[in-house]
Motif scaffolding. Sequence first.
Motif, short mmCIF file in Angstrom:
data_model
loop_
_atom_site.label_atom_id
_atom_site.label_comp_id
_atom_site.label_asym_id
_atom_site.label_seq_id
_atom_site.Cartn_x
_atom_site.Cartn_y
_atom_site.Cartn_z
N LEU A 192 0.72 -1.07 0.03
CA LEU A 192 -0.28 0.09 -0.22
C LEU A 192 0.85 1.08 0.05
N LEU A 193 0.80 2.02 -1.12
CA LEU A 193 1.57 3.41 -0.89
C LEU A 193 0.71 4.60 -0.51
N GLU A 194 -0.48 4.69 -0.81
CA GLU A 194 -1.20 5.51 -0.06
C GLU A 194 -2.65 5.63 0.06
N THR A 195 -3.47 6.06 0.87
CA THR A 195 -4.76 6.25 1.09
C THR A 195 -5.10 7.60 0.84
N ILE A 196 -5.92 8.04 -0.11
CA ILE A 196 -6.40 9.25 -0.43
C ILE A 196 -7.88 9.38 -0.67
N ASP A 197 -8.32 10.80 -0.52
CA ASP A 197 -9.46 11.01 -0.89
C ASP A 197 -9.75 10.85 -2.41
N VAL A 198 -11.18 10.39 -2.53
CA VAL A 198 -11.30 10.08 -4.11
C VAL A 198 -11.33 11.10 -5.01
N PRO A 199 -10.40 10.85 -5.95
CA PRO A 199 -9.85 11.86 -7.04
C PRO A 199 -11.26 12.18 -7.61
N ASP A 200 -11.54 13.54 -8.06
CA ASP A 200 -12.49 14.13 -8.98
C ASP A 200 -13.06 13.34 -9.93
N GLU A 201 -12.09 12.60 -10.78
CA GLU A 201 -12.56 12.00 -11.83
C GLU A 201 -13.35 10.52 -11.67
N HIS A 202 -13.17 10.17 -10.32
CA HIS A 202 -13.93 9.00 -9.92
C HIS A 202 -14.84 9.30 -9.11
N LYS A 203 -15.19 10.57 -8.63
CA LYS A 203 -15.93 11.03 -7.41
C LYS A 203 -17.35 10.68 -7.77
N GLU A 204 -17.80 11.27 -8.88
CA GLU A 204 -19.33 10.89 -9.42
C GLU A 204 -19.93 9.31 -9.32
N LYS A 205 -18.95 8.60 -9.79
CA LYS A 205 -19.28 6.96 -9.71
C LYS A 205 -19.25 6.49 -8.17
N ALA A 206 -18.34 7.12 -7.35
CA ALA A 206 -18.04 6.78 -5.84
C ALA A 206 -19.28 7.30 -5.19
N GLU A 207 -19.56 8.45 -5.43
CA GLU A 207 -20.71 9.00 -4.68
C GLU A 207 -22.03 8.29 -4.88
N GLU A 208 -22.27 8.04 -6.25
CA GLU A 208 -23.28 7.14 -6.78
C GLU A 208 -23.53 6.05 -5.95
N LEU A 209 -22.37 5.11 -5.90
CA LEU A 209 -22.22 3.76 -5.34
C LEU A 209 -22.37 4.00 -3.71
N HIS A 210 -21.67 5.11 -3.30
CA HIS A 210 -21.93 5.42 -1.86
C HIS A 210 -23.40 5.40 -1.29
N ASN A 211 -23.93 6.11 -2.36
CA ASN A 211 -25.52 6.35 -1.79
C ASN A 211 -26.38 5.23 -2.06
N GLU A 212 -25.92 4.36 -2.95
CA GLU A 212 -26.32 2.99 -3.01
C GLU A 212 -26.28 2.26 -1.80
N LEU A 213 -25.17 2.18 -1.28
CA LEU A 213 -24.76 1.61 -0.21
C LEU A 213 -25.38 1.98 1.12
N VAL A 214 -25.58 3.45 1.10
CA VAL A 214 -26.27 3.93 2.41
C VAL A 214 -27.57 3.57 2.33
N GLU A 215 -28.29 3.51 1.30
CA GLU A 215 -29.60 3.05 1.37
C GLU A 215 -30.01 1.57 1.58
N LYS A 216 -28.99 0.83 1.00
CA LYS A 216 -29.13 -0.63 1.19
C LYS A 216 -28.72 -0.74 3.12
N ALA A 217 -27.86 -0.02 3.39
CA ALA A 217 -27.73 -0.16 4.73
C ALA A 217 -28.82 0.27 5.76
N ALA A 218 -29.39 1.41 5.32
CA ALA A 218 -30.59 2.00 5.92
C ALA A 218 -31.71 0.96 5.97
N GLU A 219 -32.00 0.52 4.72
CA GLU A 219 -33.07 -0.50 4.45
C GLU A 219 -33.35 -1.61 5.67
N ASN A 220 -32.17 -1.93 6.30
CA ASN A 220 -32.36 -3.05 7.23
C ASN A 220 -32.42 -2.70 8.65
N ASP A 221 -32.61 -1.48 9.03
CA ASP A 221 -32.98 -0.91 10.34
C ASP A 221 -33.64 0.20 10.38
#
Length: 719
Positions: A192-221
């Motif tokens: 592992l060289l580094e752990t950084i914030d999601v770069p701008d060019e990948h942020k849109e996809k990351a946020e979309e999947l993040h929101n999907e994950l949030v919704e799936k997590a919330a659905e169970n409680d």
Amino acid sequence: MKIYKPEELRNIALIGASGAGKTTLAECMMHEGGVIPRRGSVEDKNTVSDYFPVEHDYGNSVFSTVLYTTWDGNKINVIDTPGMPDFIDGAVAALNVCAVGLMVINAKHGAEVGAEIMSRHAKRLNKPMVFAINKLDDEKANFEQTIEECKVSFGKNKIAIVQFPIEVGENFNEVVDVLEMKLYRYDNEGKLLETIDVPDEHKEKAEELHNELVEKAAENDESLMELYFEKGSLTEDEMREGIKKGMLDRELYPVFCTSAEKSMGVRRLMRFANNVFPSPAESIPAQTTSGDEVPCDVNGKTSLFIFKTSIEPHLGEVSYFKVMSGVVKEGQDLINSANQGKERLSQLYIVAGRNREKVSELQAGDIGATVKLKNTKNGHALNEKGFDVEYPPIKYPEPKFRTAIRPVDESNDERLGELLSRYHEEDPTLIVEYSKELKQILVYGQGEYHLNTMKWRLKNNEKLDIEFHPPKIPYRETITKLAAADYRHKKQSGGAGQFGEVHLLIEPYEEGMPDPSVYKIDGKEIKVNLKGTDVNELKWGGKLVFCNCIVGGVIDTRFLPAIQKGIMEKMEEGPLTGSYARDIRVCVYDGKMHPVDSNELSFMLAGRKAFSAAFKQAGPKILEPIYDVSVLVPEDRMGDVMSDLQTRRAMIMGMESESGFQKLNARVPLAEIGKYSTALSSLTGGRASFTLKFAEYEKVPGDVQEELLKKYEAEQDEE
């Protein structure tokens, strides 16, 4: 060695298709946890798992291997299981004692049928699953296609992407984690060289999947769902809580990205396991055979469940167990609930494959091993005195392949029997039977490869040469019409003679048929007067119904059991192929006896001869065993599989979709199933699987019966 409490333990079964990289991942986890100083490789044959000679020779796992690693003060027990369906016993046993199935998927091959088979067992046992998409550095890896296949096979709404790769193939070195919203970057060696914030060019996809994950997590409680509506998001800890709840309910399968060969993504996966996987204390309490719960509590009564045995070099028989309750200590005496025998645990070990470390005690939820138990086998429970509980036996799949076996040197018969019995203890899906009917030793397994592996072990480990030969088919014989016959047995050779005469008629037996009364044979009417009925449930299936229709005392009732015995003897050797006969009703309605010379032997012989003569006139028919076969096959191979089944005299019963595959249901004669597992693998490139279960006996077609009769006659002539 630290003693771990239930809340400090995680129990994981590594499952997946063959070649997915489970053994390499297990090796990596142990190295990252500091349990082994350096990583071995499958190619170099020096992994901690896969340490038996047959595994080195074959280049893949044959046995499940109990391992452990540590992370952040916790102990993670890992059971590395074989991926080939032929060795399914290891995965089934592991899923029975582990809280989570970590499904390893080869990104080059996608959701293979082997993974589907494992997932069905996880579903049956209600075990959560987490996915590791592995080998993303392979030049033919395809993450997107693999995810789509997983959605089809395991549930579109259940697959929850926690990580996705920036690139796959030779350039795979970056992974975006949408739970943490971080990017992990590795060098070519996997460091592992580094752990950084999601770069701008990948942020849109990351946020979309993040929101999907949030919704799936919330659905169970419900409380998390309220928070999500209130704030529009969840914290990382709240998401973990929701993901955990979804995992336990089998409504959510988190997906991670790894290259186990280069150790990429493994530390993150272990951290997730440490933080989110349920501990034994959080898992559903074990249930006993009587339906009582046994909580995983260190303060409870001591109870162990033996889930695996193995014969190890220099150690002998090793028994692997899970502590279901209480604390087990070295030197402790426990009672086997199956036979009430006392067992002393003289030594306790924690295990990392071939490496074992002695410990003084193990607490509830932990997995360990002991040696040289006297009368304790797979599936047995060991409990402290006064706590007599048993756990449901592990349910293994039915066999799919069988063969007859014999030693090349007949003097090794007894030794072969002992070794086969020992192998069955190690692998309960390897079933051994001596068939009195067929006069063969039969071995049943999950496939031809399974039994060839057993043969390899006998030859190379035990120096015992054996040979396989085709197993005979347990045909049955019956009749199709009414017939009558009589026979007089008379013998005089000085002194007391022998005399017995029996008149009987036979007919096909069916459930619910009316009592015998009037029959017409060859224009002659025979009236019978039923005095009593004896229904014999035959151990080989079907019935013999024996009706006493004697009037006027022409045969003394004391001779009737002898007549029935003679008939039963002939039922064990039908006249067509020497097979067992079944489903026949016999009415003994007349006869003669002698006041001096009649005895039981005379009437037994007369009954047997009369029955044999009637049988041959009653339209005798051969019955063959028919099996229900269900084939799980990719749609593009459906035509090939169906065509092949039709050449096997199969009757197609129907088709349906199941988890991205087509399920083909058919009824097939056992005589045509022979090496079906090998043929199916060849037809589908190993992508299909099947199950089979005995259904019933049916009459063979006329041409098949003719062929069987000729074969039997030839065998009789040879003898």
